[in-house]
Scaffold this active site. Structure first.
Site, PDB file in Angstrom:
ATOM      1  N   ASP A 260       0.856  -1.191   0.000  1.00  0.00           N
ATOM      2  CA  ASP A 260       0.000   0.000   0.000  1.00  0.00           C
ATOM      3  C   ASP A 260       0.893   1.242   0.000  1.00  0.00           C
ATOM      4  O   ASP A 260       1.755   1.402   0.873  1.00  0.00           O
ATOM      5  CB  ASP A 260      -0.900  -0.020   1.244  1.00  0.00           C
ATOM      6  CG  ASP A 260      -1.984   1.048   1.185  1.00  0.00           C
ATOM      7  OD1 ASP A 260      -3.163   0.700   1.329  1.00  0.00           O
ATOM      8  OD2 ASP A 260      -1.649   2.239   0.996  1.00  0.00           O
TER       9      ASP A 260
ATOM     10  N   ASP B 269      -3.857   2.374  -5.188  1.00  0.00           N
ATOM     11  CA  ASP B 269      -2.510   2.358  -4.599  1.00  0.00           C
ATOM     12  C   ASP B 269      -2.211   1.108  -3.776  1.00  0.00           C
ATOM     13  O   ASP B 269      -1.287   1.106  -2.979  1.00  0.00           O
ATOM     14  CB  ASP B 269      -2.279   3.614  -3.750  1.00  0.00           C
ATOM     15  CG  ASP B 269      -2.823   3.485  -2.340  1.00  0.00           C
ATOM     16  OD1 ASP B 269      -3.858   2.806  -2.149  1.00  0.00           O
ATOM     17  OD2 ASP B 269      -2.209   4.058  -1.424  1.00  0.00           O
ATOM     18  N   GLU B 270      -2.995   0.048  -3.965  1.00  0.00           N
ATOM     19  CA  GLU B 270      -2.681  -1.145  -3.172  1.00  0.00           C
ATOM     20  C   GLU B 270      -2.928  -2.422  -3.970  1.00  0.00           C
ATOM     21  O   GLU B 270      -3.762  -2.458  -4.884  1.00  0.00           O
ATOM     22  CB  GLU B 270      -3.493  -1.183  -1.869  1.00  0.00           C
ATOM     23  CG  GLU B 270      -4.967  -1.230  -2.107  1.00  0.00           C
ATOM     24  CD  GLU B 270      -5.790  -1.290  -0.829  1.00  0.00           C
ATOM     25  OE1 GLU B 270      -5.501  -2.118   0.050  1.00  0.00           O
ATOM     26  OE2 GLU B 270      -6.749  -0.510  -0.736  1.00  0.00           O
TER      27      GLU B 270
HETATM   28  P1  TTP Z   1      -5.209   5.103   0.995  1.00  0.00           P
HETATM   29  O1  TTP Z   1      -4.210   4.055   0.712  1.00  0.00           O
HETATM   30  O2  TTP Z   1      -6.354   4.777   1.893  1.00  0.00           O
HETATM   31  O3  TTP Z   1      -4.515   6.364   1.644  1.00  0.00           O
HETATM   32  P2  TTP Z   1      -3.098   6.993   1.342  1.00  0.00           P
HETATM   33  O4  TTP Z   1      -2.308   6.208   0.379  1.00  0.00           O
HETATM   34  O5  TTP Z   1      -3.292   8.438   0.975  1.00  0.00           O
HETATM   35  O6  TTP Z   1      -2.406   6.982   2.762  1.00  0.00           O
HETATM   36  P3  TTP Z   1      -1.842   5.712   3.554  1.00  0.00           P
HETATM   37  O7  TTP Z   1      -2.093   4.513   2.731  1.00  0.00           O
HETATM   38  O8  TTP Z   1      -0.393   6.017   3.752  1.00  0.00           O
HETATM   39  O9  TTP Z   1      -2.600   5.721   4.843  1.00  0.00           O
HETATM   40  O10 TTP Z   1      -5.830   5.648  -0.348  1.00  0.00           O
HETATM   41  C1  TTP Z   1      -5.055   5.776  -1.529  1.00  0.00           C
HETATM   42  C2  TTP Z   1      -5.460   7.006  -2.287  1.00  0.00           C
HETATM   43  O11 TTP Z   1      -6.841   6.957  -2.611  1.00  0.00           O
HETATM   44  C3  TTP Z   1      -5.267   8.280  -1.514  1.00  0.00           C
HETATM   45  O12 TTP Z   1      -3.954   8.817  -1.672  1.00  0.00           O
HETATM   46  C4  TTP Z   1      -6.332   9.170  -2.063  1.00  0.00           C
HETATM   47  C5  TTP Z   1      -7.415   8.250  -2.508  1.00  0.00           C
HETATM   48  N1  TTP Z   1      -8.526   8.269  -1.542  1.00  0.00           N
HETATM   49  C6  TTP Z   1      -9.619   9.128  -1.764  1.00  0.00           C
HETATM   50  O13 TTP Z   1      -9.643   9.829  -2.783  1.00  0.00           O
HETATM   51  N2  TTP Z   1     -10.621   9.157  -0.844  1.00  0.00           N
HETATM   52  C7  TTP Z   1     -10.625   8.406   0.292  1.00  0.00           C
HETATM   53  O14 TTP Z   1     -11.563   8.478   1.113  1.00  0.00           O
HETATM   54  C8  TTP Z   1      -9.504   7.522   0.511  1.00  0.00           C
HETATM   55  C9  TTP Z   1      -9.450   6.673   1.755  1.00  0.00           C
HETATM   56  C10 TTP Z   1      -8.490   7.499  -0.426  1.00  0.00           C
HETATM   57 MG    MG Z   2      -2.141   4.124   0.622  1.00  0.00          MG
END
Ligand code: TTP
Ligand code: MG
Length: 406
Positions: free
Chosen positions: A16, A114-115
């Site tokens: 992730d 992103d995962e």
């Molecule tokens: P995440 O992997 O949940 O968040 P992140 O990568 O920003 O942070 P981390 O993993 O380090 O905690 O989500 C990936 C991307 O998806 C995030 O950068 C932006 C988008 N996203 C949204 O647009 N809305 C949301 O509610 C979430 C959770 C994520």
């Molecule tokens: Mg993330």
């Protein structure tokens, strides 16, 4: 019920990216590094509309996070840098990251922008333990994109996902087989899949706050309250999760060619020469795409329209006609029972461009996978069975029903 130990242990990675959208902006605009960056600004300006997509770790210290209304974020972090999302850019970065992951295995299941999950069980002997792969993968992502990822390594998807989130950013957490339940026990129940705010409340009424509480609860009590769902949830709480990693579009990704004989035949020369022809065609198309295939499939249909497919997966990818033919030849011998044959097809899948496995095999003293197969064939069918010169009688002419099958 089978205990988790009775199954062969899997090695699953969950990758992730850290603060993904914000991290891309900080990489592209060095002046933003170290500053609170919030993605999700109202593109028309102003502080009122929309919600936060994500916030850089600097901004999270102010309590700003995903899904928060922008107006609230402004109050919490007035000095933050607020940017509108640039989705095309993030999608392009996502593709780059997924490509990197696919160099390690084709068993990659992207689950969001992103995962992704990777099942490294089969590749471990060639590539090393889950932890070793996780480090290499993090290095490759950072080296090639300038972004950081957090990785969880565990025997199940659930535990790998929870683990990847434990030491963000730039984290790596490994949960060995047998330690899943102990790892999960202290965490709040909402970390389990299927536990939302409502379920959390219901469980709280049963005195369940942590995953460990749930694992220890009397199953009968749980079932009275939640029905069969309670049973499933408790299995998860105990770290039992058999869900598989579903590689994306496995079927869609194949390159193949098949041919129907003008008249059914059992003439060994015609059969062999068609297999050779099909192998060469598939190999040429693989090379044209810059791909090597690890799985080769033979399609075999006899005069009574009975169709068999038979496949083999090799430790390293192939793109040469000779090598593909040698594998196909073995598959053919394994299914052919001297019947008249109507159709033969060769297809290839399980692709990689420059797979890391190949580097490993280069310096290896063991015979290459193809050599091993050649030996296997020689053993079964006599030494001369793979001599290509003998095959080249008359090649089957292409006919209109021939079709590429990808
Ligand atoms: P995440 O992997 O949940 O968040 P992140 O990568 O920003 O942070 P981390 O993993 O380090 O905690 O989500 C990936 C991307 O998806 C995030 O950068 C932006 C988008 N996203 C949204 O647009 N809305 C949301 O509610 C979430 C959770 C994520
Ligand atoms: Mg993330």
């Amino acid at each position: 019920m089978a205990s988790p130990e009775s199954r062969s242990t899997r090695t699953i990675l969950h990758v992730d990216m850290d603060a993904f959208f914000a991290a891309v902006e900080q990489r592209d605009h060095p002046e933003l590094r170290g500053r609170p960056v919030i993605i999700g600004a109202d593109p028309r300006g102003g502080r009122g509309r929309g919600v936060v997509s994500t916030a850089s770790y600097e901004a999270r210290r102010f309590g700003v996070g995903s899904a928060m209304p922008i107006s609230q974020a402004w109050r919490a972090c007035p000095d933050g840098v607020y940017l509108p999302p640039n989705m095309e850019r993030y999608a392009a970065e996502s593709r780059r990251v997924m490509e990197i992951l696919r160099r390690f295995t084709d068993r990659v299941e992207p689950v969001s922008i992103d995962e992704a999950f990777l099942d490294m069980t089969a590749s471990q002997r060639a590539l090393g333990s889950g932890e070793v792969v996780a480090r290499r993968l993090k290095d490759a992502i950072h080296g090639e994109t300038g972004l950081t990822a957090s990785v969880g390594v565990a025997p199940s998807k659930l535990v790998a996902k929870v683990a990847s989130d434990m030491r963000k950013p730039d984290g790596l957490v490994v949960v060995p087989a047998g330690e899943e339940a102990a790892f999960l026990a202290p965490l709040p129940v909402r970390r389990l899949w299927g536990v939302g705010p409502r379920m959390e409340e219901t469980l709280a009424k049963l005195g369940v706050v942590t995953i460990g509480d749930l694992a220890a609860l009397d199953p009968a009590r749980l079932e009275r309250r939640l029905g069969t769902h309670g049973h499933d949830l408790q299995a998860l709480a105990r770290g039992i999760d058999d869900r598989e990693v579903h590689a994306d579009s496995e079927e869609a990704k194949s390159i193949g060619q098949e041919h129907t004989f003008a008249s059914d035949t059992k003439d060994p020369e015609r059969l062999r020469s068609l297999l050779l022809d099909l192998s060469d065609t598939v190999a040429a198309r693989l090379r044209a795409h810059g791909l090597k295939a690890r799985t080769l499939t033979l399609k075999y249909r006899d005069d009574r329209f009975r169709t068999t497919t038979h496949a083999r997966t090799l430790p390293a990818g192939l793109d040469s006609g000779d090598e593909i033919f040698e594998v196909i030849r073995v598959l053919f011998e394994e299914v052919h029972r001297g019947r008249r044959v109507r159709l033969l097809g060769v297809s290839s899948s399980h692709f990689g461009a420059d797979t890391p496995q190949l580097e490993l095999f280069a310096g290896d003293e063991d015979p290459s996978p193809v050599d091993r197969l050649r030996d296997q064939v020689a053993e079964r069918f006599g030494k001369g069975s793979l001599t290509r010169a003998s095959l080249l009688g008359r090649r089957e002419r292409r006919n209109p029903s021939d079709r590429p099958e990808d």
